[in-house]
Design an enzyme around this catalytic site. Structure first.
Site, PDB file in Angstrom:
ATOM      1  CG  ASP A 111      -1.759  -1.131   1.421  1.00 56.35           C
ATOM      2  OD1 ASP A 111      -2.088  -1.750   0.407  1.00 56.35           O
ATOM      3  OD2 ASP A 111      -2.110  -1.433   2.581  1.00 56.35           O
TER       4      ASP A 111
HETATM    5  N1  URA Z   1      -1.166  -5.974   3.940  1.00 51.74           N
HETATM    6  C1  URA Z   1      -1.615  -4.700   3.982  1.00 51.74           C
HETATM    7  O1  URA Z   1      -2.612  -4.407   4.621  1.00 51.74           O
HETATM    8  N2  URA Z   1      -0.924  -3.769   3.306  1.00 51.74           N
HETATM    9  C2  URA Z   1       0.187  -4.042   2.600  1.00 51.74           C
HETATM   10  O2  URA Z   1       0.773  -3.138   2.003  1.00 51.74           O
HETATM   11  C3  URA Z   1       0.640  -5.362   2.565  1.00 51.74           C
HETATM   12  C4  URA Z   1      -0.056  -6.317   3.256  1.00 51.74           C
END
Ligand code: URA
Length: 245
Positions: A111
């Site tokens: 993310d």
């Molecule tokens: N899980 C999440 O919530 N975000 C990420 O970036 C990777 C795994």
């Protein structure tokens, strides 16, 4: 991916020519005679008349310590910094401003506000294998959450919890440290569902303040600086991620 497509990607020849080779019995996958229409992940040892099939172009494998505040896409319509911008800068810093930056793409995603270990490669077969659900490659994260987890939360996260209408696979959870009202927690999952870790914590009413991926399989982020890259070789990646050469 279909074996004929895989072989064609490796520069063996057209898919038709690859099908003829497969029909002739010259192609072995992990020592067994291949069949037409066979699917492969790209982690197998594939030979043609006893010779190991290699990629025609140089394959690159890098780890990047992704900073927060960049997107894991190749382009961004909103003009935000992408991991490829960060990669290009780090590559030129490390190897020289005059060097051609390898045309790699990220494997999977983190993310915008997640930091840590991200792999980049131009080896599509390797990337597909790594993301294939059947491989169940472990991804380890350290999260700063609040409020603290209790035993019931830990048990629920460990055994599987419903997010987006489906139960998650079992996870490993370890509380590393209490930091006032917050808690530093290590969580290891073997799936790659959208925003999975954040949603798992939300499902037990926790807020995620920081999230960092620290390992994929046995590949550790270690002390790689934020925004920096490290080149890996294929054997090292395969061993660390799939336990094989
Ligand atoms: N899980 C999440 O919530 N975000 C990420 O970036 C990777 C795994």
């Amino acid at each position: 991916m279909r074996l004929n497509k895989y072989l064609a990607n490796c520069g063996v020849g057209s898919r038709r020519k690859c099908d003829e080779l497969i029909k002739s019995g010259a192609v072995l996958v992990d020592g067994c005679v291949a069949s037409l229409g066979q699917e492969v992940l790209g982690t197998e040892c594939i030979t043609i008349n006893g010779k190991v099939v290699e990629h025609a172009e140089k394959m690159w494998y890098f780890m990047l310590n992704k900073p927060k505040g960049c997107v894991t896409t190749v382009h961004d319509d909103r003009g935000r910094t992408t991991v490829l911008d960060i990669f290009a800068k780090a590559y030129k810093n490390r190897f020289g401003a005059d060097k051609q930056v390898p045309r790699v793409v990220p494997v999977g995603r983190l993310d915008y506000n997640t930091q840590g270990l991200l792999l980049l490669t131009n080896d599509g077969n390797f990337a597909n294998a790594l993301m294939h659900p059947s491989k169940k490659v472990a991804k380890k994260y350290v999260a700063l959450i609040y409020p603290h987890l209790d035993d019931a939360d830990i048990n629920a996260l460990k055994s599987g919890i419903v997010i987006d209408g489906a139960k998650t696979l079992p996870a490993d959870i370890r509380v590393l440290q209490n930091v006032g009202t917050k808690q530093r927690v290590e969580i290891t999952i073997t799936q790659g569902r959208n925003r999975q870790v954040r949603k798992m914590f939300e499902a037990v009413n926790k807020k995620v303040n920081q999230l960092e991926r620290v390992a994929i399989g046995n590949l550790q982020l270690g002390n790689l600086a934020r925004g920096d890259i490290k080149e890996l070789d294929y054997a090292e990646c395969k061993l660390a991620l799939f336990g094989i050469f």
